[in-house]
Write a protein that holds these residues in place. Structure first.
Motif, PDB file in Angstrom:
ATOM      1  N   ILE A 276       0.872  -1.167   0.000  1.00 60.23           N
ATOM      2  CA  ILE A 276       0.000   0.000   0.000  1.00 60.23           C
ATOM      3  C   ILE A 276       0.913   1.222   0.000  1.00 60.23           C
ATOM      4  N   THR A 277       1.050   1.862  -1.160  1.00 62.44           N
ATOM      5  CA  THR A 277       1.976   2.979  -1.283  1.00 62.44           C
ATOM      6  C   THR A 277       1.521   4.176  -0.457  1.00 62.44           C
ATOM      7  N   GLN A 278       0.243   4.506  -0.568  1.00 55.74           N
ATOM      8  CA  GLN A 278      -0.274   5.664   0.166  1.00 55.74           C
ATOM      9  C   GLN A 278      -0.764   5.226   1.549  1.00 55.74           C
ATOM     10  N   GLY A 279       0.183   4.755   2.369  1.00 59.94           N
ATOM     11  CA  GLY A 279      -0.175   4.184   3.669  1.00 59.94           C
ATOM     12  C   GLY A 279      -0.847   5.164   4.607  1.00 59.94           C
ATOM     13  N   THR A 280      -0.377   6.410   4.647  1.00 60.52           N
ATOM     14  CA  THR A 280      -0.974   7.401   5.555  1.00 60.52           C
ATOM     15  C   THR A 280      -2.419   7.679   5.168  1.00 60.52           C
ATOM     16  N   ARG A 281      -2.663   7.849   3.858  1.00 63.01           N
ATOM     17  CA  ARG A 281      -4.034   8.069   3.381  1.00 63.01           C
ATOM     18  C   ARG A 281      -4.912   6.871   3.715  1.00 63.01           C
ATOM     19  N   PHE A 282      -4.382   5.669   3.518  1.00 61.74           N
ATOM     20  CA  PHE A 282      -5.132   4.440   3.776  1.00 61.74           C
ATOM     21  C   PHE A 282      -5.561   4.380   5.241  1.00 61.74           C
TER      22      PHE A 282
END
Length: 348
Positions: A276-282
């Motif tokens: 999951i590249t956009q971990g903070t958004r996730f």
């Protein structure tokens, strides 16, 4: 000794061919089925090319085919039910192992065996089936439509209504509009999802997804892909994203367009790592990833009722009937992607 043609895979050698093999005899608790139809799945192709391997196969060869329908031909001893010759049935795509501690205690089996993978399947004139894997089908349901219910229809059905828990008015994106994905489109619409967005790089697959009930069909490589998803969902993003392709890039793209509390369901199988590249958004949006495999108790019976009452038309799902002797050609047609069939069905 009576023989029959069967589509056999030599797992060790990676060689597939239609061969003459002895007709099996049903043992205690088993029934011999005269096969009338057997679906060709991408998993069968992956077994042949070696990217998927059996976990519990006892020998080196196996008859492929986990989507099977036919009629009872002969019954073995010590059956509990009444399986008279001629009775129309489909076969569940797998069975419990029957010998582990959980099976002995009548608990869910942790090592379920898959038909046509871990034991002989239905790419043959006759197939053995344990009594508890038989599901009666009504006279009005054609064999070729009944055969594809296990897996081709039941796997996306279980993913949509079970693992994802899709509710009416939720937005659903489906990556991959092949055999499973096309049915996922139809089933998401049946569950009340809106919009239903199909995502596939092939124009023919996108066109079919629209015919199967998708509200939109998008090319994942389009430069305005993310903007198109946001437009279709009123800027909110997806409630549910189904990866039916089993491709790492798909999972990245799907996770990136989830809305608040959105769920990514992994239906397609792959050994590749999940990132999951956009971990903070996730994390900020409270998103989830859920694994999915096959279907559960009752799903097949529910689908039979939906199909026989006219709520689910499986006629368009059968892309063609192919003689069993031409099984290698059917596999080649499926993997070539030329016409992207939903399901080819072998007829012995």
């Amino acid at each position: 000794m009576e023989t029959m043609p069967a589509g056999r895979l030599d797992v060790a050698a990676g060689r597939f061919a239609v061969e003459e093999v002895p007709v099996p005899e049903p043992g205690p608790g088993e029934v011999l089925i005269e096969v009338r139809a057997a679906g060709v799945c991408l998993s069968d192709a992956h077994l042949i090319d070696g990217s998927l391997r059996p976990l519990y196969l006892a020998g080196e060869k196996v008859t492929l085919g986990h989507e099977v329908a036919g009629v009872v031909h002969a019954a073995g001893p010590r059956l509990v039910g009444d399986w008279a010759p001629g009775r129309r049935v489909l076969l569940a795509a797998g069975q419990s192992c029957g010998v582990c501690p959980s099976c002995v205690r009548r608990r869910p089996c942790p090592r379920v065996l898959t038909r046509g993978v871990d034991y002989d399947g239905g790419w043959a004139r006759y197939a053995l089936a344990r009594e508890d894997t038989l599901v009666p089908i009504p006279d009005g349901l054609p064999f070729e439509q009944a055969a594809i219910i296990p897996d081709a229809v039941s796997t996306p059905y279980a993913a949509v209504v079970g693992t994802a828990g899709v509710r009416p008015a939720q937005s659903v994106g489906i990556w991959g509009a092949g055999g499973l994905g096309a049915h996922a489109v139809r089933l998401a619409r049946l569950a009340g999802a809106v919009p239903v967005i199909a995502v596939d790089p092939l124009p023919v697959a996108r066109e079919r997804a629209l015919a199967f009930g998708a509200d939109a069909a998008l090319d994942p490589a389009a430069p305005d892909f993310t903007a198109a998803v946001l437009r279709a969902t009123g800027g909110a993003g997806l409630d549910v994203a189904l990866d039916v392709a089993g491709v790492p890039a798909v999972r990245e793209q799907a996770a990136a367009v989830l809305g608040a509390a959105g769920v990514l369901v992994l239906v397609g199988l792959t050994h590749a790592p999940l990132t999951i590249t956009q971990g903070t958004r996730f994390s900020y949006l409270g998103n989830q990833v859920r694994g999915h495999y096959g279907s559960g108790p009752g799903h097949i019976e529910e689908l039979i009722r939906l199909a026989t009452t006219g709520r689910l038309d499986l006629g368009p799902s059968v892309s063609g009937l192919v003689p069993l002797t031409e099984a290698p050609h059917a596999v080649e047609r499926l993997t070539s992607g030329a016409d992207r069939p939903v399901r080819l069905v072998l007829v012995p």
